[in-house]
Design an enzyme around this catalytic site. Structure first.
Site, short mmCIF file in Angstrom:
data_model
loop_
_atom_site.label_atom_id
_atom_site.label_comp_id
_atom_site.label_asym_id
_atom_site.label_seq_id
_atom_site.Cartn_x
_atom_site.Cartn_y
_atom_site.Cartn_z
CG HIS A 79 -1.87 -1.15 1.24
ND1 HIS A 79 -2.65 -1.45 2.34
CD2 HIS A 79 -2.16 -2.11 0.31
CE1 HIS A 79 -3.37 -2.53 2.09
NE2 HIS A 79 -3.08 -2.95 0.87
CG HIS A 237 -7.63 -3.16 -1.72
ND1 HIS A 237 -7.05 -2.15 -0.97
CD2 HIS A 237 -6.93 -4.29 -1.43
CE1 HIS A 237 -6.06 -2.65 -0.26
NE2 HIS A 237 -5.96 -3.95 -0.52
CG ASP A 241 -3.35 -5.26 -2.79
OD1 ASP A 241 -2.94 -4.37 -2.02
OD2 ASP A 241 -4.14 -6.16 -2.43
CG HIS A 264 0.02 -9.68 -2.43
ND1 HIS A 264 0.08 -8.34 -2.75
CD2 HIS A 264 -0.89 -9.79 -1.43
CE1 HIS A 264 -0.75 -7.67 -1.98
NE2 HIS A 264 -1.36 -8.53 -1.17
#
EC number: 3.5.1.108
Length: 280
Positions: A79, A237, A241, A264
């Site tokens: 973030h 969001h 990321d 991720h």
């Protein structure tokens, strides 16, 4: 060759908060850095190694992105990195008094506030803006990512959560600029499904998680302080990321990123493929 002036912060700024996964309070400090320093993390509670914000230093991608160098580890950097990348900040020293970056409200909002408080300084040296030589892609199971040559940074993301009627299938596409990130992406908070919470807690995660820093989706509703900030806050969001993870390429670049259900681990895998194909 595209290029722009390098940028850093005008002054040192601080923020104290709790880490979402390990639940420890820490003070975060952002400091100006000289040209060509890059973004470098230090553990202020350790006499440890510098941790460059680069792909070779990624050591864990389970529910967040973690960097390490020697015995020094810093978790949940994405973030903060998204805010720095989208603000075109190239050189900064980041000091953190614990093993995890404070989560703030679960978005990049607090980090954009820190950048505003510090101010941005243009430096003398320039940095090239790289382009892709050819398309690259990464695929595994239900996850797909591709990067195509483009004259701007654009991200198109499809999120599919059939197990959550409230999330369902969401799609957003943005050209990533400082303005679009600030208005459309930075406020969007991390989220989880209600039936995931026990699994995450059993793994020793989300010890600092609460309704002040996350949105929980349960059945056909949400558990949150207030309403969603956007009807499609989850997919936004995910774009946040992705920006943070791809910033670990370590070079400004332009491309059209297309993602379906990425997280991720797959973001970092695509980043490595992008790095191999950037020119100059």
């Amino acid at each position: 060759m595209l290029e722009r002036a390098q940028r850093t912060l005008k002054r040192k700024v601080h923020y104290s908060g709790v880490g979402i996964h390990f639940g420890k309070s820490a003070t975060l400090t952002l400091e100006p850095a000289e040209e060509n320093t890059g973004i470098v993390f230090y553990r202020s509670d350790l006499l440890g190694d510098r941790i460059p914000a680069l792909l070779p230093h990624v050591c864990n991608t389970g529910r967040s992105t973690t960097l390490s160098s020697g015995d020094s580890v810093i978790a949940t950097v994405e973030h903060l990195m998204a805010a720095l990348r989208s603000s075109n900040i190239d050189n900064v020293i980041v000091r953190c008094g614990e093993e995890e970056i404070p989560i703030g409200d679960g978005s990049s909002h607090v980090f954009m506030q820190l950048i505003d408080e510090a101010g941005i300084c243009t430096q003398n040296d320039t940095v090239p803006i790289a382009k892709l030589a050819r398309p690259v892609y990464y695929q595994t199971q239900d996850t797909f990512l591709a990067a195509f040559p483009c004259d701007e940074l654009k991200i198109s993301y499809t999120l599919h959560y059939p197990q959550s009627p409230t999330i369902g299938t969401q799609y957003r596409s943005f050209v990533i600029t400082e303005e679009s990130f600030r208005k459309e992406i930075a406020p969007c908070r991390t989220f989880a499904l209600y039936n995931e919470l026990c699994f995450l807690m059993d793994r020793g995660l989300i010890r600092g998680g609460c309704l002040e820093n996350a949105v929980v989706f349960k059945d056909d509703g949400i558990i949150s302080l207030g309403q969603l900030r956007f009807p499609d806050e989850p997919v936004r969001h995910k774009i946040l990321d992705l920006i943070g993870d791809l910033s670990l390429v370590g070079r400004p670049f332009v491309a059209h990123i297309v993602a379906v259900g990425s997280g991720h681990s797959s973001n970092i895998a695509l980043g490595r493929k992008i790095l191999e194909e950037l020119q100059p």
